[in-house]
Write a protein that holds these residues in place. Structure first.
Motif, PDB file in Angstrom:
ATOM      1  N   GLY A 182       0.773  -1.234   0.000  1.00  0.00           N
ATOM      2  CA  GLY A 182       0.000   0.000   0.000  1.00  0.00           C
ATOM      3  C   GLY A 182       0.802   1.279   0.000  1.00  0.00           C
ATOM      4  N   TYR A 183       2.136   1.179  -0.132  1.00  0.00           N
ATOM      5  CA  TYR A 183       2.978   2.372  -0.102  1.00  0.00           C
ATOM      6  C   TYR A 183       3.150   2.958  -1.504  1.00  0.00           C
ATOM      7  N   TRP A 184       3.572   4.212  -1.548  1.00  0.00           N
ATOM      8  CA  TRP A 184       4.003   4.813  -2.801  1.00  0.00           C
ATOM      9  C   TRP A 184       5.407   4.295  -3.118  1.00  0.00           C
ATOM     10  N   ALA A 185       5.689   4.102  -4.395  1.00  0.00           N
ATOM     11  CA  ALA A 185       6.977   3.559  -4.817  1.00  0.00           C
ATOM     12  C   ALA A 185       7.661   4.530  -5.768  1.00  0.00           C
ATOM     13  N   GLY A 186       8.942   4.792  -5.505  1.00  0.00           N
ATOM     14  CA  GLY A 186       9.701   5.692  -6.351  1.00  0.00           C
ATOM     15  C   GLY A 186      10.792   4.958  -7.110  1.00  0.00           C
ATOM     16  N   MET A 187      10.944   5.310  -8.377  1.00  0.00           N
ATOM     17  CA  MET A 187      12.032   4.767  -9.195  1.00  0.00           C
ATOM     18  C   MET A 187      13.056   5.867  -9.430  1.00  0.00           C
ATOM     19  N   THR A 188      14.304   5.563  -9.136  1.00  0.00           N
ATOM     20  CA  THR A 188      15.374   6.546  -9.251  1.00  0.00           C
ATOM     21  C   THR A 188      16.240   6.231 -10.459  1.00  0.00           C
ATOM     22  N   LEU A 189      16.375   7.204 -11.341  1.00  0.00           N
ATOM     23  CA  LEU A 189      17.124   7.030 -12.585  1.00  0.00           C
ATOM     24  C   LEU A 189      18.555   7.482 -12.343  1.00  0.00           C
ATOM     25  N   TYR A 190      19.402   6.509 -12.059  1.00  0.00           N
ATOM     26  CA  TYR A 190      20.749   6.813 -11.581  1.00  0.00           C
ATOM     27  C   TYR A 190      21.702   5.758 -12.123  1.00  0.00           C
ATOM     28  N   SER A 196      17.482   2.625 -14.870  1.00  0.00           N
ATOM     29  CA  SER A 196      17.700   3.398 -16.092  1.00  0.00           C
ATOM     30  C   SER A 196      16.361   3.925 -16.595  1.00  0.00           C
ATOM     31  N   PRO A 197      16.369   4.962 -17.441  1.00  0.00           N
ATOM     32  CA  PRO A 197      15.103   5.465 -17.986  1.00  0.00           C
ATOM     33  C   PRO A 197      14.293   4.388 -18.707  1.00  0.00           C
ATOM     34  N   ARG A 198      14.954   3.556 -19.481  1.00  0.00           N
ATOM     35  CA  ARG A 198      14.242   2.517 -20.229  1.00  0.00           C
ATOM     36  C   ARG A 198      13.614   1.486 -19.281  1.00  0.00           C
ATOM     37  N   ARG A 199      14.368   1.066 -18.282  1.00  0.00           N
ATOM     38  CA  ARG A 199      13.819   0.103 -17.315  1.00  0.00           C
ATOM     39  C   ARG A 199      12.655   0.714 -16.542  1.00  0.00           C
ATOM     40  N   ALA A 200      12.767   1.992 -16.226  1.00  0.00           N
ATOM     41  CA  ALA A 200      11.676   2.652 -15.500  1.00  0.00           C
ATOM     42  C   ALA A 200      10.390   2.637 -16.320  1.00  0.00           C
ATOM     43  N   VAL A 201      10.510   2.890 -17.606  1.00  0.00           N
ATOM     44  CA  VAL A 201       9.318   2.879 -18.457  1.00  0.00           C
ATOM     45  C   VAL A 201       8.772   1.456 -18.584  1.00  0.00           C
ATOM     46  N   ASP A 202       9.653   0.469 -18.636  1.00  0.00           N
ATOM     47  CA  ASP A 202       9.186  -0.926 -18.624  1.00  0.00           C
ATOM     48  C   ASP A 202       8.314  -1.180 -17.391  1.00  0.00           C
ATOM     49  N   ILE A 203       8.765  -0.680 -16.248  1.00  0.00           N
ATOM     50  CA  ILE A 203       8.021  -0.867 -14.997  1.00  0.00           C
ATOM     51  C   ILE A 203       6.704  -0.097 -15.041  1.00  0.00           C
ATOM     52  N   GLU A 234      11.111   8.556 -23.587  1.00  0.00           N
ATOM     53  CA  GLU A 234      10.934   7.127 -23.846  1.00  0.00           C
ATOM     54  C   GLU A 234       9.481   6.711 -23.638  1.00  0.00           C
ATOM     55  N   PHE A 235       8.856   7.243 -22.607  1.00  0.00           N
ATOM     56  CA  PHE A 235       7.447   6.945 -22.323  1.00  0.00           C
ATOM     57  C   PHE A 235       6.562   7.399 -23.479  1.00  0.00           C
ATOM     58  N   ARG A 236       6.815   8.600 -23.975  1.00  0.00           N
ATOM     59  CA  ARG A 236       6.027   9.127 -25.096  1.00  0.00           C
ATOM     60  C   ARG A 236       6.356   8.387 -26.396  1.00  0.00           C
ATOM     61  N   ARG A 237       7.615   8.014 -26.569  1.00  0.00           N
ATOM     62  CA  ARG A 237       8.025   7.310 -27.784  1.00  0.00           C
ATOM     63  C   ARG A 237       7.278   5.996 -27.941  1.00  0.00           C
ATOM     64  N   ARG A 238       6.909   5.395 -26.817  1.00  0.00           N
ATOM     65  CA  ARG A 238       6.200   4.114 -26.860  1.00  0.00           C
ATOM     66  C   ARG A 238       4.701   4.272 -27.090  1.00  0.00           C
ATOM     67  N   GLY A 239       4.275   5.492 -27.335  1.00  0.00           N
ATOM     68  CA  GLY A 239       2.889   5.698 -27.727  1.00  0.00           C
ATOM     69  C   GLY A 239       1.957   6.179 -26.636  1.00  0.00           C
ATOM     70  N   HIS A 240       2.479   6.454 -25.456  1.00  0.00           N
ATOM     71  CA  HIS A 240       1.625   6.950 -24.382  1.00  0.00           C
ATOM     72  C   HIS A 240       1.278   8.417 -24.637  1.00  0.00           C
ATOM     73  N   GLU A 244      -1.163  10.987 -20.198  1.00  0.00           N
ATOM     74  CA  GLU A 244      -0.615   9.859 -19.437  1.00  0.00           C
ATOM     75  C   GLU A 244       0.763  10.206 -18.876  1.00  0.00           C
ATOM     76  N   ALA A 245       1.560  10.912 -19.669  1.00  0.00           N
ATOM     77  CA  ALA A 245       2.878  11.334 -19.185  1.00  0.00           C
ATOM     78  C   ALA A 245       2.741  12.343 -18.051  1.00  0.00           C
ATOM     79  N   ILE A 246       1.816  13.265 -18.193  1.00  0.00           N
ATOM     80  CA  ILE A 246       1.595  14.265 -17.144  1.00  0.00           C
ATOM     81  C   ILE A 246       1.149  13.595 -15.851  1.00  0.00           C
ATOM     82  N   GLU A 247       0.330  12.556 -15.968  1.00  0.00           N
ATOM     83  CA  GLU A 247      -0.124  11.855 -14.765  1.00  0.00           C
ATOM     84  C   GLU A 247       1.058  11.307 -13.973  1.00  0.00           C
ATOM     85  N   VAL A 248       2.036  10.740 -14.672  1.00  0.00           N
ATOM     86  CA  VAL A 248       3.186  10.132 -13.998  1.00  0.00           C
ATOM     87  C   VAL A 248       4.176  11.182 -13.515  1.00  0.00           C
TER      88      VAL A 248
END
Length: 273
Positions: A182-190, A196-203, A234-240, A244-248
């Motif tokens: 039930g927690y919020w989850a953060g992904m760090t691009l580092y 990585s950015p690509r892995r984050a978008v996969d998630i 990358e998120f937008r490149r995949r068609g989102h 949807e991008a603004i939401e994230v």
């Protein structure tokens, strides 16, 4: 597109970052207290540091039209010094009242030692007592799964509100357990130690996005705040869609951080006609 950088260590970065972030749509950054690259020895160094990120850094960001918010805590790497930790904790509440301070963080675990666990518990207890948000650091690399499991076990034994807790630096092996609790989850691009950015978008494409946050955590190490923008592209490149991008990248931070009334930036909706 407006972007919020929810985890960014501005004290370790130059003004050029602010300028470039402003030009790329960043409207606000949040700076958690973190390790200085060496273990501090005196409580006063923390107090000065908290003053810098809560009083001075907002003025630096404002020169570029960016809002700056902060968090205060003793980083888990320094939690082995119990006397130091306890004295800093004693003085922390005065900073929770600062107009740009959003809560307690980043606390958490580094090597999951008993002293670190005790410090984590003390930080969370303080946050709950003062009705504050909590930002929790999870360990790097090989200790990631064990450390995250320990964080969840510690929280499970406490009287906490999962809606007010953000567990950061999640990856493929840890995100499901964090979200399931039930927690919020953060992904760090580092580079190297996190995501990585690509892995984050996969998630983002695999899991429900309602409680996901994405950040760069740029600091004094090899890092780049613009990995956040890379993930947007990358998120937008995949068609989102743009919405949807603004939401994230804008609205989710607003929803979590907006639980603190000091955060007055609201979610936005755009027309894509």
């Amino acid at each position: 597109m407006q972007i919020i950088q929810p985890h960014y260590h501005a004290i370790a970065r130059t003004a050029q970052d602010y300028e470039r972030m402003a030009m790329s749509g960043v409207v606000a950054v949040c700076e958690p207290a973190f390790w200085a690259g060496f273990d501090r020895r005196h409580p006063e160094t923390f107090i000065d540091y908290f003053a810098q990120i809560s009083e001075f850094e907002p003025t630096r960001a404002a020169e570029f039209g960016i809002r700056h918010f902060c968090w205060v805590a003793v980083n888990p790497k320094e939690a082995e010094n119990k006397e130091l930790t306890n004295e800093v904790l004693r003085q922390m509440p005065e900073f929770l009242d600062k107009p740009t301070c959003l809560g307690v963080g980043e606390t958490g675990l580094h090597k999951s030692t008993p002293n670190e666990i005790e410090s984590l518990q003390a930080h969370v207890e303080m946050a709950m007592k003062h009705d504050q948000l909590v930002l929790i650091h999870t360990p790097h690399l090989s200790d990631k799964a064990h450390g995250t499991k320990t964080v969840l076990e510690v929280l499970a034994g406490m009287d906490v509100d999962p809606e007010k807790i953000w567990i950061d630096h999640v990856e493929e092996q840890t995100i499901e357990s964090v979200l399931d609790a039930g927690y919020w989850a953060g992904m760090t691009l580092y580079p190297v130690t996190k995501c990585s950015p690509r892995r984050a978008v996969d998630i983002l494409e695999k899991y429900p996005r309602e409680k996901l946050l994405v950040n760069s955590s740029a600091d004094w190490g090899p890092s780049d705040p613009f990995t956040l923008q890379e993930s947007v592209v990358e998120f937008r490149r995949r068609g989102h869609t743009l919405q949807e991008a603004i939401e994230v990248y804008h609205n989710n931070p607003c929803r979590f951080l907006g639980q603190n009334p000091k955060w007055d930036i609201k979610p936005i909706t755009v027309s894509e006609e």
